[in-house]
Design an enzyme around this catalytic site. Sequence first.
Site, mmCIF file in Angstrom:
data_model
loop_
_atom_site.group_PDB
_atom_site.id
_atom_site.type_symbol
_atom_site.label_atom_id
_atom_site.label_comp_id
_atom_site.label_asym_id
_atom_site.label_seq_id
_atom_site.Cartn_x
_atom_site.Cartn_y
_atom_site.Cartn_z
ATOM 1 C CG LEU A 15 17.235 44.576 84.604
ATOM 2 C CD1 LEU A 15 17.101 46.082 85.063
ATOM 3 C CD2 LEU A 15 16.978 44.319 82.975
ATOM 4 C CE LYS A 65 20.478 36.758 95.521
ATOM 5 N NZ LYS A 65 20.304 38.136 95.972
ATOM 6 C CG ASP A 102 22.766 40.533 97.232
ATOM 7 O OD1 ASP A 102 23.348 41.336 96.122
ATOM 8 O OD2 ASP A 102 22.410 39.624 97.280
ATOM 9 C CB ALA A 128 17.430 40.942 99.901
ATOM 10 N NE ARG A 150 4.327 36.327 102.723
ATOM 11 C CZ ARG A 150 4.099 36.173 101.148
ATOM 12 N NH1 ARG A 150 3.124 36.444 100.615
ATOM 13 N NH2 ARG A 150 5.234 35.429 100.895
HETATM 14 P P1 NAP Z 1 13.020 36.302 98.787
HETATM 15 O O1 NAP Z 1 14.316 35.821 99.579
HETATM 16 O O2 NAP Z 1 12.346 35.731 97.827
HETATM 17 O O3 NAP Z 1 12.146 37.110 100.044
HETATM 18 C C1 NAP Z 1 11.032 37.785 99.803
HETATM 19 C C2 NAP Z 1 10.727 38.903 100.860
HETATM 20 O O4 NAP Z 1 9.623 39.421 100.552
HETATM 21 C C3 NAP Z 1 10.462 37.876 101.975
HETATM 22 O O5 NAP Z 1 10.454 38.531 103.399
HETATM 23 C C4 NAP Z 1 8.849 37.621 101.956
HETATM 24 O O6 NAP Z 1 7.985 37.256 102.978
HETATM 25 C C5 NAP Z 1 8.406 39.195 101.457
HETATM 26 N N1 NAP Z 1 7.000 38.900 100.512
HETATM 27 C C6 NAP Z 1 7.074 38.401 99.261
HETATM 28 N N2 NAP Z 1 5.844 38.922 98.811
HETATM 29 C C7 NAP Z 1 5.166 39.201 100.051
HETATM 30 C C8 NAP Z 1 3.740 39.629 99.836
HETATM 31 N N3 NAP Z 1 2.985 39.455 98.964
HETATM 32 N N4 NAP Z 1 3.272 40.114 101.036
HETATM 33 C C9 NAP Z 1 4.299 40.349 102.081
HETATM 34 N N5 NAP Z 1 5.507 40.106 102.123
HETATM 35 C C10 NAP Z 1 5.841 39.331 100.942
HETATM 36 O O7 NAP Z 1 13.874 37.554 98.042
HETATM 37 P P2 NAP Z 1 14.975 38.537 98.212
HETATM 38 O O8 NAP Z 1 16.237 37.996 97.467
HETATM 39 O O9 NAP Z 1 15.198 38.684 99.578
HETATM 40 O O10 NAP Z 1 14.638 39.924 97.447
HETATM 41 C C11 NAP Z 1 13.697 40.977 98.030
HETATM 42 C C12 NAP Z 1 13.628 42.071 97.310
HETATM 43 O O11 NAP Z 1 14.866 42.716 97.273
HETATM 44 C C13 NAP Z 1 13.174 41.895 95.689
HETATM 45 O O12 NAP Z 1 12.430 42.999 95.226
HETATM 46 C C14 NAP Z 1 14.457 41.879 95.110
HETATM 47 O O13 NAP Z 1 14.238 42.509 93.599
HETATM 48 C C15 NAP Z 1 15.255 43.047 95.869
HETATM 49 N N6 NAP Z 1 16.556 42.988 95.676
HETATM 50 C C16 NAP Z 1 17.224 43.971 95.359
HETATM 51 C C17 NAP Z 1 18.606 43.846 95.366
HETATM 52 C C18 NAP Z 1 19.391 45.185 94.636
HETATM 53 O O14 NAP Z 1 20.608 44.820 94.346
HETATM 54 N N7 NAP Z 1 18.809 46.217 94.597
HETATM 55 C C19 NAP Z 1 19.509 42.931 95.555
HETATM 56 C C20 NAP Z 1 18.841 41.603 96.276
HETATM 57 C C21 NAP Z 1 17.363 41.737 96.328
HETATM 58 P P3 NAP Z 1 7.813 35.799 103.354
HETATM 59 O O15 NAP Z 1 9.065 35.540 104.079
HETATM 60 O O16 NAP Z 1 6.709 35.953 104.492
HETATM 61 O O17 NAP Z 1 7.696 35.069 102.313
#
Ligand code: NAP
Length: 278
Positions: A15, A65, A102, A128, A150
């Site tokens: 978005l 990232k 972030d 994140a 996890r």
């Molecule tokens: P990422 O690097 O892919 O990390 C994903 C995280 O979620 C990891 O800790 C992963 O655990 C966990 N996870 C994913 N699927 C899972 C499942 N089925 N069961 C348990 N744990 C699970 O992604 P990210 O960039 O950190 O983003 C994470 C979230 O933050 C997303 O929802 C994203 O939209 C949100 N976010 C929001 C903002 C904002 O501006 N509001 C900014 C950045 C991110 P594992 O390590 O075990 O895979």
Amino acid sequence: MKKYAVLGYPVTHSLSPLIHTPAFAYLKINAEYTKIEIHPQEFRRTVSLLKEENWHGFNVTIPFKQEVIQYLDFIDPAAEKIGAVNTISIDENNKWTGYNTDAQGFLRPLLESGADPESCLLLGAGGAARAVSFGLAEQFNLLKMTIVNRSADKAEKLAAELKKYYDADFSVSTVENIKLLNTRFDLIVNTTSLGMGRLKGKYLLSPASAAGENCIVYDLIYNPQTTKFLQLAEEQKLRTINGLPMFIHQAALSFQIWTGQEFPAAVTADLSKTILRH
Ligand code: NAP
């Protein structure tokens, strides 16, 4: 015309154009903001192609990232510490400088709420979570941060990196242990993807099992606005923050890095409605 884009995979859902396009228009900056989807196996090749073209800046999202750092000419010290870059600014000599907005985006609504947490339960250890944990350790006098993820190895790695820079008690735990030990936290942050998209309705742990008195429960997800995790917190009358202000603020900071201008407040006012309509 200046050219900006978000790089990611998948990126069709992004978005970010909804934020940057009206801001460029409002300030009469001749610029466009597009999305570039890059298959992870094509990332190196695509970056070399982008370096040959006339770009002015990028946002970087999942899953690049961390990987993008090796292609930068310069990196902001805060982004280097965090180990993740979500904003790239490109100068007239085609030099790429990486930043992480972030962390500041995450902190903004927390600071506005007057929070001053000493203990934090961090759910997740992905990109994140890195920005959130370093941001918190840098901003507040944290005594304790417990990470639950996890994949425990990723949580261990993040805790070890934090220990290199900060004195707080960084540890790793499991959902079962948190419930068993009945530990209470000032702040609980969900940085996992649990609660959105195909994982809607899911959560790692109910906030009630770890919330101390006056605890703030923060979910980085902004779509849905109220995840099941936040709903459970609200039912316990706990203070909550969703991911929307962070999303808007991290983008506004990228905009400021690229243009040297404040993100227009008049555009911010309409953003929440526009974003939630999508
Ligand atoms: P990422 O690097 O892919 O990390 C994903 C995280 O979620 C990891 O800790 C992963 O655990 C966990 N996870 C994913 N699927 C899972 C499942 N089925 N069961 C348990 N744990 C699970 O992604 P990210 O960039 O950190 O983003 C994470 C979230 O933050 C997303 O929802 C994203 O939209 C949100 N976010 C929001 C903002 C904002 O501006 N509001 C900014 C950045 C991110 P594992 O390590 O075990 O895979």
